[in-house]
Design an enzyme around this catalytic site. Structure first.
Site, mmCIF file in Angstrom:
data_model
loop_
_atom_site.group_PDB
_atom_site.id
_atom_site.type_symbol
_atom_site.label_atom_id
_atom_site.label_comp_id
_atom_site.label_asym_id
_atom_site.label_seq_id
_atom_site.Cartn_x
_atom_site.Cartn_y
_atom_site.Cartn_z
ATOM 1 N N HIS A 1 4.635 5.286 11.866
ATOM 2 C CA HIS A 1 4.185 5.238 10.464
ATOM 3 C C HIS A 1 3.201 6.401 10.320
ATOM 4 O O HIS A 1 1.987 6.206 10.226
ATOM 5 C CB HIS A 1 3.527 3.882 10.214
ATOM 6 N N ARG B 1 0.791 -1.225 0.000
ATOM 7 C CA ARG B 1 0.000 0.000 0.000
ATOM 8 C C ARG B 1 0.832 1.288 0.000
ATOM 9 O O ARG B 1 0.613 2.188 -0.801
ATOM 10 C CB ARG B 1 -0.934 0.071 1.221
ATOM 11 N N THR B 2 1.781 1.358 0.912
ATOM 12 C CA THR B 2 2.479 2.632 1.095
ATOM 13 C C THR B 2 3.275 2.976 -0.165
ATOM 14 O O THR B 2 3.200 4.093 -0.688
ATOM 15 C CB THR B 2 3.389 2.555 2.331
ATOM 16 N N ARG C 1 11.187 3.682 3.873
ATOM 17 C CA ARG C 1 10.763 2.681 4.879
ATOM 18 C C ARG C 1 12.019 1.898 5.250
ATOM 19 O O ARG C 1 12.733 1.403 4.378
ATOM 20 C CB ARG C 1 9.697 1.743 4.328
ATOM 21 N N LYS D 1 27.183 -3.155 -0.511
ATOM 22 C CA LYS D 1 28.648 -2.957 -0.565
ATOM 23 C C LYS D 1 29.134 -2.194 0.645
ATOM 24 O O LYS D 1 30.295 -1.811 0.740
ATOM 25 C CB LYS D 1 29.020 -2.183 -1.841
HETATM 26 N N1 CP Z 1 -0.354 -0.303 5.880
HETATM 27 C C1 CP Z 1 0.849 -0.478 5.314
HETATM 28 O O1 CP Z 1 1.845 0.169 5.670
HETATM 29 O O2 CP Z 1 0.857 -1.392 4.296
HETATM 30 P P1 CP Z 1 2.129 -1.808 3.482
HETATM 31 O O3 CP Z 1 3.097 -2.475 4.436
HETATM 32 O O4 CP Z 1 1.643 -2.742 2.411
HETATM 33 O O5 CP Z 1 2.750 -0.561 2.918
#
Ligand code: CP
Length: 308
Positions: free
Chosen positions: A135, A56-57, A107, A86
């Protein structure tokens, strides 16, 4: 709104800021339906730098940028497919990618990595999840979903279910709850996955009433929002530890028959076995609407960071 980077939910825990983001998101959704989204990101490039998996993100940031007229460069497994293999440091990676792009969405598995990145980055950094830390963009889209579903983000009873220890979306939401009026919180988790003390202290400091229980059945009639989270296999040291807790809570049709008609089920997704597919067609199952809302909230964030 003077926001340089998106690192923590707390940056957005302000009524006026939230209101602006909600209205931008709503407007983008309207314009998308009319196929008339303004191309305000034309000439700009978004870099998606993902060291942990995502559906999603990553895709919603991709699509948000593309729909706004911008372009995207992406690596979905940066730990394996970048020069990190590396021995390159995160800060060097950021300095280089910051020279190729206008905004970096990161992320990473390490708590605080987005903050570290923001200190050296020549362009805005967006935290798309830093280990078990935060998040913030998920929490913003979660709040936007509540606002859309109820027409308000105050005077609600919210039940957080599942992995409250490692769940970064839960941690980010707690920062928001402390700014909202009339919120009651129910915390439902296995004893070993309870919400960390520091987040409970945030609730106490904000005089938010909360109760902890290990039994989801005790709260069926108490909440407007059931925010279900996954027991996260990847956060456990051993498979055995995970197996002991997996399946602790299950939302199925029997559970749905006990909650109120006006309640909703949310989940940041992905789900494993905590919400049965049989629930998906229930109008109170809001989790796919929630995921779609993420697209518009992320457009709103890009507008705030780069639009002017
Ligand atoms: N909700 C969420 O962060 O989904 P993903 O891990 O698929 O990005």
């Amino acid at each position: 709104m003077d926001i340089k980077h998106v690192i923590k939910a707390k940056q957005f825990a302000d009524k006026e800021i939230l209101n602006t983001l909600f209205h931008y998101s709503q407007e983008f959704e309207r314009l998308d339906k009319e196929n008339n989204i303004p191309q305000i990101m034309k000439g700009k490039i978004l870099a998606n730098l993902f060291y942990e998996p995502s559906t999603r993100t990553r895709f919603s940031f991709d699509v948000a940028m593309l729909k706004l007229g911008g372009q995207v460069i992406t690596t979905e497994s940066a730990g394996h497919f970048s020069s990190v293999t590396k021995g390159e440091s995160l800060t060097d990676t950021i300095k280089v990618i910051g020279g190729y792009s206008d905004v970096i969405v990161i992320r990473h598995n390490i708590v605080g990595s987005a903050l570290t990145a923001s200190k050296v980055s020549p362009v805005p950094i967006i935290n798309a999840g830093d280990g078990i830390g935060e998040h913030p963009t998920q929490a913003l889209l979660d709040l936007y979903t509540i606002w859309k579903e109820f027409g308000r983000i105050s005077d609600l009873s919210i039940c957080m279910v599942g992995d409250l220890l490692y769940g970064r979306t839960v941690h980010s939401l707690i920062h928001f709850f402390s700014e909202l009026k009339g919120i009651t919180v129910h915390l439902v988790s296995p004893p070993s996955l309870k919400l960390p003390e520091k987040y409970k202290q945030i609730l106490r400091d904000a005089n938010i009433e909360f109760e902890e229980t290990y039994d989801l059945n005790k709260v069926t009639d108490k909440a407007d929002v059931f925010y279900i989270t996954r027991i996260q296999k990847e956060r456990f040291a051993t498979k055995e530890d995970y197996e002991k807790l997996k399946g602790s809570f299950v939302v199925d049709n029997a559970f749905m028959s006990k909650i109120s008609d006006g309640a909703i089920i949310m989940h940041p997704l992905p789900r494993v076995d905590e919400i049965k597919p049989e629930v998906d067609d229930d109008k109170r199952a809001a989790y796919f609407r929630q995921a779609k809302n993420g697209l518009y909230m992320r457009m709103a964030l890009l507008k705030v960071l780069l639009g002017n």
